[in-house]
Enzyme design. Structure first.
Site, mmCIF file in Angstrom:
data_model
loop_
_atom_site.group_PDB
_atom_site.id
_atom_site.type_symbol
_atom_site.label_atom_id
_atom_site.label_comp_id
_atom_site.label_asym_id
_atom_site.label_seq_id
_atom_site.Cartn_x
_atom_site.Cartn_y
_atom_site.Cartn_z
ATOM 1 N N LYS A 101 0.759 -1.327 0.004
ATOM 2 C CA LYS A 101 0.091 0.139 -0.069
ATOM 3 C C LYS A 101 0.775 1.365 -0.045
ATOM 4 O O LYS A 101 0.416 2.395 -0.696
ATOM 5 C CB LYS A 101 -0.859 0.005 1.321
ATOM 6 C CG LYS A 101 -2.052 -0.928 1.251
ATOM 7 C CD LYS A 101 -3.048 -0.958 0.096
ATOM 8 C CE LYS A 101 -4.046 -1.689 0.313
ATOM 9 N NZ LYS A 101 -5.135 -1.385 -0.709
ATOM 10 N N GLU A 123 -9.923 5.511 3.255
ATOM 11 C CA GLU A 123 -10.555 4.769 3.996
ATOM 12 C C GLU A 123 -9.715 3.332 4.007
ATOM 13 O O GLU A 123 -8.611 3.358 3.462
ATOM 14 C CB GLU A 123 -11.930 4.154 3.064
ATOM 15 C CG GLU A 123 -11.731 3.213 1.961
ATOM 16 C CD GLU A 123 -10.774 3.676 0.817
ATOM 17 O OE1 GLU A 123 -9.954 2.961 0.317
ATOM 18 O OE2 GLU A 123 -10.748 4.784 0.755
ATOM 19 N N SER A 388 1.253 -9.806 -1.012
ATOM 20 C CA SER A 388 1.056 -8.357 -0.991
ATOM 21 C C SER A 388 1.252 -7.884 0.460
ATOM 22 O O SER A 388 1.446 -6.555 0.509
ATOM 23 C CB SER A 388 -0.330 -7.990 -1.333
ATOM 24 O OG SER A 388 -1.425 -9.010 -0.533
#
Length: 405
Positions: A101, A123, A388
């Site tokens: 991210k 969010e 990830s």
């Protein structure tokens, strides 16, 4: 490389088009006043994306702050246990903050600084986007509001604590199912009131244009690194590439490096408890065309045509739609989308921990589980999985709900 009439050597120049469409998917379905704000963001992004100064700064941040490039690891013991194709993982769990991210959050925050914004709004579901955005905000000296469903706040307590330590304002959302969809609703509503001073840093390849494009572009570093590293390690391309798909940011980042190469690509959605509506979040598998959160894609709908309730053991995957580019690639047949249920996911979670010393995020465990199945089917060859994120955030929840296996 050409597939179903699409020239993938020029794909990224042509998709999305100037209005943000990947075929019929994407676009910008929001009020006119917010459209002007999105056009401002798109124009700023188009400008700085070609700026040598911006690119150099992003590269410096990735190297000196994020710790990129992240490595590719060969899973020798897991491959031997499964039998068949050999399994490798791209280690985004080793990216700073523990997931992919931060790749787009640092880019979005740098864009916010360029535009003179004072605040970022976002969010989060599993909390990884929230932690990454809070980290980027601290790095650049920006205010940060993170909207998170009450259910996910309970499941992801370690990440909530990280966000608060980093100085973010974590806002609990108690409407509806109190998970990712409701968090996105609340964040978008807040942005509508503050868009002059803030930027909405969407956490995936979803939302109105230009966010599906921007997040994909910032995440494409994952696929580019992985392709070069794999060829350096093995002398050839992998036979297959696998990534989990909720909104789809980690997957688009990984897939971007391989779309124009003769590699099979698999996107894995959460089947959860089963095929009944409300028991899974596999929108590409069971959904239909629909608009939500400002974009047109494939979504799961209830009897009224509204976004349906969804479920997954992984907080980062329980979203009732998927990025428009994923819907487009599905229709083209360039990427195969399949599903993995909770039980298979938990088995993979423990297998990777016990055999390789890597505790994966429960989201990433969906991709690992599919790679384990695929390896048996392929019998030979190689599979590269985008790992990830790391599973620190999930351990307490997994132990409390499922126990140690």
């Amino acid at each position: 490389m050409k597939h179903n009439g699409i020239e993938f050597d020029t794909y990224f120049k042509n998709y999305p088009d100037k209005n943000g469409f990947f075929g019929k998917y994407g676009g910008c379905y929001i009020p006119e006043e917010l459209k002007r704000a999105m056009e401002e963001i798109a124009e700023a992004y188009r400008t700085i994306a070609k700026s040598g100064k911006f690119i150099a700064e992003l590269r410096r941040i990735r190297k000196e702050f994020q710790g990129r490039p992240t490595p590719v690891s060969y899973l020798e013991r897991l491959s031997a246990k499964v039998g068949g194709a050999q399994i490798y993982v791209k280690r985004e769990d080793l990216n700073h903050t523990g997931a992919h991210k931060l790749n787009h959050c640092m880019g979005e925050a740098l864009l916010a600084k360029y535009m003179g914004k004072k605040k970022v709004i976002g969010e989060t579901g599993a909390g990884q986007h929230g932690v990454a955005l809070a980290t980027a905000s601290a790095y650049f000296g920006l205010e940060c509001d993170i909207y998170m469903g009450a259910v996910d706040i309970q499941k992801q307590a370690p990440n909530v604590a990280r966000m608060k330590i980093l100085g973010a304002n974590v806002i609990e959302v108690t409407e509806g199912l109190q998970t990712l969809k409701e968090a996105a609703d609340a964040a978008f509503a807040a942005y509508a009131k503050e868009y002059k001073d803030a930027i909405y840093c969407i956490g995936s390849v979803i939302g109105p244009h230009p966010f599906p494009m921007m997040v994909r572009d910032f995440q494409s570093i994952v696929g580019m690194e992985a392709r070069e590293q794999f060829v350096e390690m093995t002398g050839e391309l992998p036979d297959a590439v696998v990534a989990c798909v909720g909104g789809g940011s980690n997957a688009m980042g990984m897939f971007s490096g391989f779309l124009n190469y003769p590699v099979d690509i698999y996107g894995i959605e959460p089947l959860g408890r089963g095929t009944k509506l409300g028991d899974h979040a596999a929108s590409l598998q069971y959904g239909s065309e629909g608009i939500m959160h400002g974009f047109n894609s494939i979504m799961l709908k209830d009897e009224n045509g509204d976004p349906a309730p969804v479920y997954s053991v992984a907080s980062g995957l329980d979203y009732p739609s998927s990025g428009p580019e994923h819907a487009f690639l599905r229709d083209l047949g360039r990427v195969k989308y399949d599903v993995i249920d909770d039980e298979e996911t938990l088995e993979a979670f423990y297998a990777l921990a016990r055999l390789e010393g890597i505790i994966p995020a429960i989201e990433s465990s969906h991709a690992v589980a599919y790679a384990m199945k695929l390896a048996k089917e392929m019998k030979t060859g190689s599979i590269l999985v985008n790992l990830s994120g790391r599973g620190d955030k999930d351990m307490d929840f997994i132990i409390e709900k499922y126990g140690i296996r």
